[in-house]
Design a protein around this motif. Structure first.
Motif, short mmCIF file in Angstrom:
data_model
loop_
_atom_site.label_atom_id
_atom_site.label_comp_id
_atom_site.label_asym_id
_atom_site.label_seq_id
_atom_site.Cartn_x
_atom_site.Cartn_y
_atom_site.Cartn_z
N PHE A 58 0.67 -1.17 -0.12
CA PHE A 58 -0.04 0.07 0.10
C PHE A 58 1.08 1.11 -0.08
O PHE A 58 0.40 2.24 -0.59
CB PHE A 58 -1.10 0.11 1.15
CG PHE A 58 -1.76 1.17 1.24
CD1 PHE A 58 -3.00 1.36 0.59
CD2 PHE A 58 -1.42 2.30 2.13
CE1 PHE A 58 -3.88 2.58 0.50
CE2 PHE A 58 -2.27 3.51 2.14
CZ PHE A 58 -3.42 3.42 1.21
N TYR A 61 2.26 1.71 -3.63
CA TYR A 61 1.09 1.98 -4.31
C TYR A 61 0.75 3.54 -4.35
O TYR A 61 0.34 4.46 -5.13
CB TYR A 61 -0.13 1.13 -4.26
CG TYR A 61 -1.47 1.64 -4.79
CD1 TYR A 61 -1.52 1.27 -6.15
CD2 TYR A 61 -2.42 2.34 -4.04
CE1 TYR A 61 -2.66 1.57 -6.72
CE2 TYR A 61 -3.74 2.54 -4.47
CZ TYR A 61 -3.74 2.32 -5.85
OH TYR A 61 -4.86 2.50 -6.40
N TYR A 62 0.42 4.04 -3.01
CA TYR A 62 -0.14 5.31 -2.72
C TYR A 62 1.07 6.43 -2.93
O TYR A 62 0.70 7.37 -3.54
CB TYR A 62 -0.50 5.40 -1.16
CG TYR A 62 -0.85 6.67 -0.74
CD1 TYR A 62 -2.18 7.02 -1.18
CD2 TYR A 62 -0.18 7.67 0.13
CE1 TYR A 62 -2.93 8.50 -1.00
CE2 TYR A 62 -0.92 8.76 0.30
CZ TYR A 62 -2.13 9.19 -0.15
OH TYR A 62 -2.74 10.61 0.18
N THR A 63 2.40 6.02 -2.72
CA THR A 63 3.54 7.13 -2.66
C THR A 63 3.54 7.28 -4.32
O THR A 63 4.06 8.46 -4.87
CB THR A 63 4.48 6.83 -2.09
OG1 THR A 63 4.96 5.77 -2.45
CG2 THR A 63 4.43 6.97 -0.60
N ARG A 66 1.08 9.60 -5.71
CA ARG A 66 1.22 10.94 -5.15
C ARG A 66 2.48 11.46 -5.95
O ARG A 66 2.42 12.82 -6.04
CB ARG A 66 1.38 10.76 -3.94
CG ARG A 66 0.39 10.44 -2.59
CD ARG A 66 -0.82 11.23 -2.81
NE ARG A 66 -0.83 12.77 -2.56
CZ ARG A 66 -1.53 13.48 -2.68
NH1 ARG A 66 -2.80 13.32 -3.45
NH2 ARG A 66 -1.17 14.93 -2.41
N TRP A 79 7.16 12.64 -1.31
CA TRP A 79 6.65 11.24 -1.38
C TRP A 79 7.70 10.31 -1.81
O TRP A 79 7.60 9.02 -1.26
CB TRP A 79 5.51 11.23 -2.55
CG TRP A 79 4.33 12.03 -1.89
CD1 TRP A 79 3.79 13.48 -2.44
CD2 TRP A 79 3.47 11.92 -0.62
NE1 TRP A 79 2.64 13.78 -1.49
CE2 TRP A 79 2.54 12.78 -0.64
CE3 TRP A 79 3.42 10.71 0.13
CZ2 TRP A 79 1.65 13.00 0.45
CZ3 TRP A 79 2.33 10.78 1.14
CH2 TRP A 79 1.66 11.69 1.07
N SER A 83 8.77 6.93 0.55
CA SER A 83 8.83 5.54 0.15
C SER A 83 9.92 4.96 0.57
O SER A 83 10.12 3.95 1.19
CB SER A 83 8.26 5.40 -1.11
OG SER A 83 8.35 4.07 -1.64
N TYR A 151 -2.73 2.43 -11.06
CA TYR A 151 -4.07 3.23 -10.15
C TYR A 151 -4.71 1.95 -9.85
O TYR A 151 -5.84 2.02 -8.94
CB TYR A 151 -4.92 4.29 -11.13
CG TYR A 151 -4.19 5.48 -10.90
CD1 TYR A 151 -4.66 6.61 -9.97
CD2 TYR A 151 -3.11 5.99 -11.89
CE1 TYR A 151 -4.15 7.72 -10.21
CE2 TYR A 151 -2.55 7.09 -11.70
CZ TYR A 151 -3.00 7.91 -11.13
OH TYR A 151 -2.40 9.30 -11.26
N PHE A 153 -5.05 -1.07 -7.70
CA PHE A 153 -4.53 -1.67 -6.73
C PHE A 153 -4.21 -3.09 -6.47
O PHE A 153 -3.36 -3.85 -6.23
CB PHE A 153 -5.38 -1.27 -5.35
CG PHE A 153 -4.67 -1.78 -3.87
CD1 PHE A 153 -3.38 -1.06 -3.68
CD2 PHE A 153 -4.97 -2.67 -3.22
CE1 PHE A 153 -2.81 -1.42 -2.45
CE2 PHE A 153 -4.58 -3.02 -1.99
CZ PHE A 153 -3.36 -2.40 -1.57
#
Length: 477
Positions: A58, A61-63, A66, A79, A83, A151, A153
């Motif tokens: 996660f 994926y998120y960073t 961002r 970001w 990570s 995008y 996941f």
């Protein structure tokens, strides 16, 4: 759950059946099943570390999203370093904290300051070095705008946690594996057959070669102080084939298993013991890690550009870091340092790119020189492997010292060395088979493939029944 275990022999057919006959409607259902299977596979080691894998997935994926969405360079850097910092932080705590704490305490004691290391009672999560590098390469490639952020996941989670490569590689790149994950796979019988052949050949390497050599190598290394020169030389050779059969066997099985699900992984080995110099060896050994350090460390440092001094610095950095990546022990760092020393003359003489193509042997004098260079490179590799295998640097030096000063080359009896000559013959046959296979896409293919398959299965069952050694060396990294 090991690839060579009965539990996996039950697990794999079940996942295969569900994948192609139940969850085969869409790409999303195929990927969802593989994620569930991968998480179950990983939880069989220790379910608690599954949360670490999910968190790492996660985070990256998120960073990654961002970084791509940030409108300022400052935001992108924030970001990105978040990570990188968290990933390396987890790796440092679980894998290296106790090592650094102990080493620091020993250093203080050496200068007269009494110190006791503060240690953490933690277990090294299996595969953490591999899935951390998967995530790092993904985030780095987004930061440098080589790829777009993912995008979906589910797709990204499968890229990180895909069970054939989860615990010991190969270290995949998003540029290679994600495009395969993002499309629905259709069953290909020929690819499935190739996968089965590759799995069986990987099991031969692991069960027949690696595990058998491990029994002898362990006995010799554990009792090296009582061994004569000939036994110690054999111990180094046995370990060389143990680690090759163990790791390349795992890689073959990982590639073969993945083909059963319609996915192609990166090749990780290309017959490294037939290399004519150390540079060629490292282009053929653990290819996914070597290229990872080349692309994300060596080239950013300047690579082969700049002055000779900078080139030498870069070579030593990449080999020392590679050694340290393998484990929290000075033996691994020393192993990396020795390989850097091996590489140095080739760099200084600009010969590190000489042997880029595979060589063929003919009945002429030139072939004698080629074989000589291969044997010389293999000998250097075996010397370095002694440091990789030994418990301490002192043990490695004493091991090598006894080879030189003992000078006894008679056959030495060990209880579990009763079939020593038979093992040497088996290793010799394996080398000939590997030489014959080096130009083939699949080792167990072509003429008499059914006979080859049957012989391989018989060998696996025969040796596997009596083998006590089951683990894969690289699972500890």
């Amino acid at each position: 759950m090991f690839f060579n275990s009965l539990a996996f022999a039950v697990f794999l057919p079940i996942v295969f059946f569900l994948y192609w006959f139940v969850f085969n409607k869409t790409k999303n259902t195929q990927n969802a099943l593989l994620i569930i299977a991968s998480y179950y596979f990983y939880s069989c080691w220790d379910w608690r570390f599954l949360f670490l894998l999910v968190f790492s997935t996660f985070l990256d994926y998120y960073t990654g999203i961002r970084i791509e969405k940030s409108s300022t360079e400052k935001g992108r850097k924030f970001w990105f370093w978040l990570s990188v910092g968290v990933n390396l932080g987890f790796l440092g705590i679980f894998k290296y904290y106790n090592f650094f704490s102990t080493s620091f305490a020993q250093m203080l004691t050496a200068v007269g300051v009494k110190a006791s290391p503060i240690l953490l009672d933690v277990i090294l999560p299996v595969g953490i070095s591999f899935y951390t590098f998967h995530g790092l390469s993904y985030v780095i490639d987004i930061y440098y705008k080589r790829i777009k952020a993912e995008y979906n996941f589910v797709d990204y989670s499968l890229f990180v946690s895909y069970f054939p490569l989860l615990v010991a590689g190969p270290i995949e790149r998003a540029t290679h594996l994600l495009p395969e994950i993002k499309v629905k796979r259709e069953f290909d019988l020929e690819k499935a057959k190739e996968g089965v052949c590759q799995i069986i050949w990987g099991l031969v390497k692991k069960v027949v070669i690696a595990d058998t050599c491990a029994t002898y190598a362990n006995a010799i290394f554990d009792n090296y102080a009582t061994m004569n020169s000939w036994s110690l030389i054999l111990g180094a050779i046995y370990f060389a084939f143990q680690i090759y059969g163990d790791f390349s066997g795992y890689s073959d099985m990982a590639l073969g298993i993945s083909k059963l699900f319609g996915l192609d992984l990166l090749r990780n080995f290309n017959y490294p013991y037939f290399s004519r110099d150390i540079a060629e060896f490292w282009r053929r050994w653990h290819i996914s890690l070597t290229t990872w350090f080349r692309d994300y460390l060596y080239i950013p440092l300047g690579g082969s550009k700049g002055s000779k001094a900078m080139q030498i610095r870069n070579v030593f950095i990449i080999f020392l870091v590679s050694g340290f990546w393998h484990g929290a022990n000075w033996t691994y760092v020393t192993w990396g340092f020795i390989n850097a020393l091996y590489f140095l003359p080739l760099l200084l003489l600009s010969r590190n790119r000489n042997n880029l193509e595979a060589e063929t042997l003919k009945w002429n004098f030139d072939s004698v020189g080629i074989i000589g260079r291969m044997l010389y490179t293999f000998s250097l590799t075996c010397i370095a492997w002694v440091f990789f295998r030994a418990k301490t640097i002192s043990d490695a030096f004493l091991y090598l010292k006894r080879i030189v000063v003992n000078r006894e080359f008679s056959s030495q009896y060990l209880l579990n060395e009763r079939y020593n000559y038979e093992l040497l013959l088996m290793v010799g046959v394996f080398v000939l088979v590997e030489w014959n296979n080096r130009t083939k896409e699949e080792p167990i293919s072509g003429k008499y493939n059914t006979v080859k398959m049957a012989l391989a299965i018989v060998a696996i069952l025969a040796f596997g029944t009596y083998s006590d050694y089951k683990e894969f060396i690289y699972f500890q990294f």
